[in-house]
Structure formats: C-alpha cells, structure tokens
Scaffold this active site. Structure first.
Site, short mmCIF file in Angstrom:
data_model
loop_
_atom_site.label_atom_id
_atom_site.label_comp_id
_atom_site.label_asym_id
_atom_site.label_seq_id
_atom_site.Cartn_x
_atom_site.Cartn_y
_atom_site.Cartn_z
N ALA A 174 72.95 27.70 1.25
CA ALA A 174 73.16 27.96 2.54
C ALA A 174 72.01 28.76 3.03
CB ALA A 174 74.73 28.55 2.88
N ASP A 175 71.49 30.02 2.44
CA ASP A 175 70.65 30.59 2.80
C ASP A 175 69.31 30.47 2.83
OD1 ASP A 175 71.84 33.70 2.40
OD2 ASP A 175 71.81 33.39 0.03
N LEU A 176 68.53 29.39 2.05
CA LEU A 176 67.46 28.21 2.51
C LEU A 176 67.92 27.96 3.68
CD1 LEU A 176 67.48 27.92 -1.75
CD2 LEU A 176 66.42 29.86 -0.95
N SER A 178 69.31 27.77 5.97
CA SER A 178 69.02 28.87 6.93
C SER A 178 67.11 29.84 7.30
CB SER A 178 70.35 29.85 7.38
OG SER A 178 69.59 30.93 6.06
#
Length: 391
Positions: A174-176, A178
């Site tokens: 999810a971090d990557l 976004s």
C-alpha cells in the site's frame, strides 16, 4: 550531486517520512530531480530507527529500511516548530518545483504551513499530498499504516492459502503503490504546468492506491456481483495457473490460453478434451481436479528439467526464488536492478536499483548510472543553507 535525467531541472522539497512519500521522491530522484529531504533534528525520518537489521558502527549505524527508500537525496534537518527553521523551509519552497508531504490532515495548517499559503508564495508549486484513507470523507484523516490499509482496502482478503487465511503482501504494497501513483501524479502535474504556468495539488492515499490495483477482482464484484476470495497460489479466473508440485519441489506455470493448454497436454500425455477440462471456464470450475491431473503429470520430473521441458514446448513457467537468489541472478543484474553507491559512513554498498531504463532513438541506453547513497542525517544541511543565500 551531479544529477542528470528527464527531471534534472526539477527541485523537490520532501517533507515526507516512512515509506509512501519517500518512495515517491526516490522515484523522482532516480530520474534526476534534486530532492531535498527535510528531517526532524536529532532523529530524522522514522525509518532511520526501523530495525534490525542495522549496518555500521554504533553511533553511525543506518537501518536497511531507510537505505531502501532514500537514494539520490540530500538531507537537511529543520524543526518546523521553530520560526527560524520555518523561514528556511519557506525559502526552499520559494525555489521548489514540487513539495511532497504525508502528514495527517491538518498538521501543516497547525504549523502555519498550510498548502494554500505555500502555493500563494509559489504559484508554480506542485504539491503531492499522501494520506492513509483520503483527505476527506467520513474517515478522512485516519492515520495510515500499510498493513492496516492492506486489510481495509481488501487486498488481504485476496491473499493467503484460502478464504479463512487472510495474509498481508510480503512487502508494504500500500505504501509503495501510493508512492508510485504519487510520483505519476507529480509528473502529470508538471506537464500540465508547462501549459498553464501554474502548479496544482495532487492527492492520493494508501486506500486509493490499493483499490486502484484491484483490477479484475474489482470488476468481478462491481460488474458480476462476485466477491473475490483468496485462492492460494492458484489464479481465480485462469486454470491451470499457479504453483504445482513436482518430484523435488515445485514450479509455477501460466496456461493463459487454450493453445497453451493443448501444448501442455501434448508434452505430458494429458487429454486436452477430457470431460470437464476442455475449456478454461470448465477448468476454473474444477480447479482441484486440474491440480491433481497436472501434479500427477509432473510427479516424475525434477524441477530443473521440468522447467526446461516447459520452456521447450512454449508453456510459460518459472521457479520461486528467495531474495538472495534474485539478487544473484544474472538476469536481475542485466536489467540494471542493482546499483553501486559510496556511502559516507558505510562505504561501498549495493542497493536495489530503479526499475526504469531509457534508450534514445538509435537504441543506445541513456539510463542514469551515477546514483548517490542515501544521506546521513543533515549531511547536506550546510550546503543547502548556503545555496539558499545565493542569488
């Protein structure tokens, strides 16, 4: 830094920390942007303390987590609650093309650094703002951490050995994602600025990024009314497509067409028109039987000769590599996915490299090669302050 690349005329002020924002700014830095990372005095980015593993001597150690997301950047420490340091930040904003932040909604406003006021100072500024669940809506402003977002955005329900075994993806996806969407939005906004002369605000979130890659699982629900569930290591809509056991391990195959099914059957003595297995739709409905039939055909084969045979007949296949095997693989190196850098305290390092390559019209590669190590805390503070005093 002597950066070059398609974004070498772009200055980025990076107020983000952890992973989503830093991944976005590293993508921009990889393409030549000058990224000035603003960190809290004394401690820096949160990820400097995320470990083990750490490398280096006590007092000069670095976390491998931080090293993964901050190549090609400069570091300056500023206390945003201090008036003098806020003035330094504002001077950076005046010279910047892009500002990236991933604070919780309202934090910048409370610091007197609201985005509207920053863009009033610099109307050409492009702002990337990343949150956990969005800037508005009934749950806007919720703190966002990757695993929580993976669960809330549905990807954990699609990952695991089966419907009762939700699992997170093994990297902070999810971090990557976004960060990747954010960098994409910045480049689009910079292109628009060439036409309008004005900057804009780009917003994304961990929630938006994961929903944005639901792909066929999303339309499976919105169009067909089916709720996707984890199918383990087998594809929910294609069969056979997944991980299959053989004599000394397992291999993966991807039989994405009826022609490939016929090739597989011909190579291993299977009947392509067997009752209930003649079409992909039938095979998806009889997945357990397909697995049994294919694994029986592979039972007398070791993995390496099996992969060779599959390649010979044109059936896409592969092994499951551990990360040490991936980084030792000559194909990985051939794609520029390893870069060598010189760190000021750790010395020579090998880092995972950027996933893009560039070629000119005659086929000559022009990909950036001279990457810089992630900075130590405030490594470039004095140089950046001196730059701000130049005319």
């Amino acid at each position: 830094m002597t950066a070059h690349g398609p974004l070498s005329d772009v200055v980025v002020v990076d107020l983000s920390r952890a992973l989503a924002g830093p991944h976005a700014t590293m993508m921009l830095a990889d393409q030549g942007a000058r990224v000035i990372k603003v960190e809290a005095p004394g401690r820096g980015d949160d990820t400097r303390g995320w470990g083990p593993p750490f490398v280096g001597e006590e007092g000069r150690r670095e976390s491998t987590y931080f090293l993964s997301a901050n190549r090609n950047k400069e570091s300056i420490t500023l206390d945003l609650k201090d008036a003098a340091d806020r003035d330094v930040l504002l001077a950076l904003v005046d010279r910047a093309d892009v500002l990236v932040e991933n604070f919780r909604t309202g934090v910048l406003e409370r610091l007197g650094l609201g985005i509207e006021s920053l863009m009033a100072r610099n109307p050409r500024l492009v702002v990337l703002s990343i949150t956990g669940f969005g800037h508005d809506g009934p749950e806007g402003g919720r703190p966002g951490y990757d695993q929580i977002a993976q669960g809330e955005a549905g990807v954990m329900s699609l990952t695991g050995s089966g419907p009762g075994d939700p699992q997170r993806v093994g990297v902070p996806i999810a971090d990557l994602l976004s960060g990747m969407y954010g960098a994409y939005g910045v480049v689009a906004a910079l292109n628009e600025r060439h036409r309008t002369g004005r900057g804009t605000v780009v917003r994304t979130s961990l929630l938006a990024a994961v929903v944005g890659v639901h792909a066929f699982q999303g339309t499976r629900w919105t169009v067909a009314g089916e709720v996707g569930r984890s199918a383990g290591n087998h594809h929910p809509s294609i069969s056979p497509y997944g991980l299959f056991r053989c004599r000394d391990g397992s291999v993966q195959i991807a039989v994405g067409s009826e022609g490939l099914w016929q090739r597989l059957c011909a190579a291993f003595g299977l009947d392509p028109a067997a009752e209930g297995l003649a079409t992909n739709a039938e095979r998806v409905g009889a997945r357990d039987r397909v697995i049994e039939v294919v694994e029986a055909a592979f039972a007398d084969w070791d993995a390496e000769p099996l992969l060779a045979r599959l390649a010979e007949v044109g059936v896409p296949a592969g092994k499951v590599r551990t990360l040490d095997e991936v980084y030792a693989w000559d194909q990985t190196a051939s794609q520029g996915l390893l870069v060598e850098v010189e760190h000021p305290t750790l010395g020579a390092l090998t880092l995972p490299g950027p996933p893009l390559r560039f070629f000119d019209g005659d086929g000559t590669e022009v990909t950036r090669r001279d990457h810089d190590a992630p900075p130590t805390l405030d490594e470039d503070g004095a140089a950046i302050r001196a730059w701000l005093t130049e005319e």
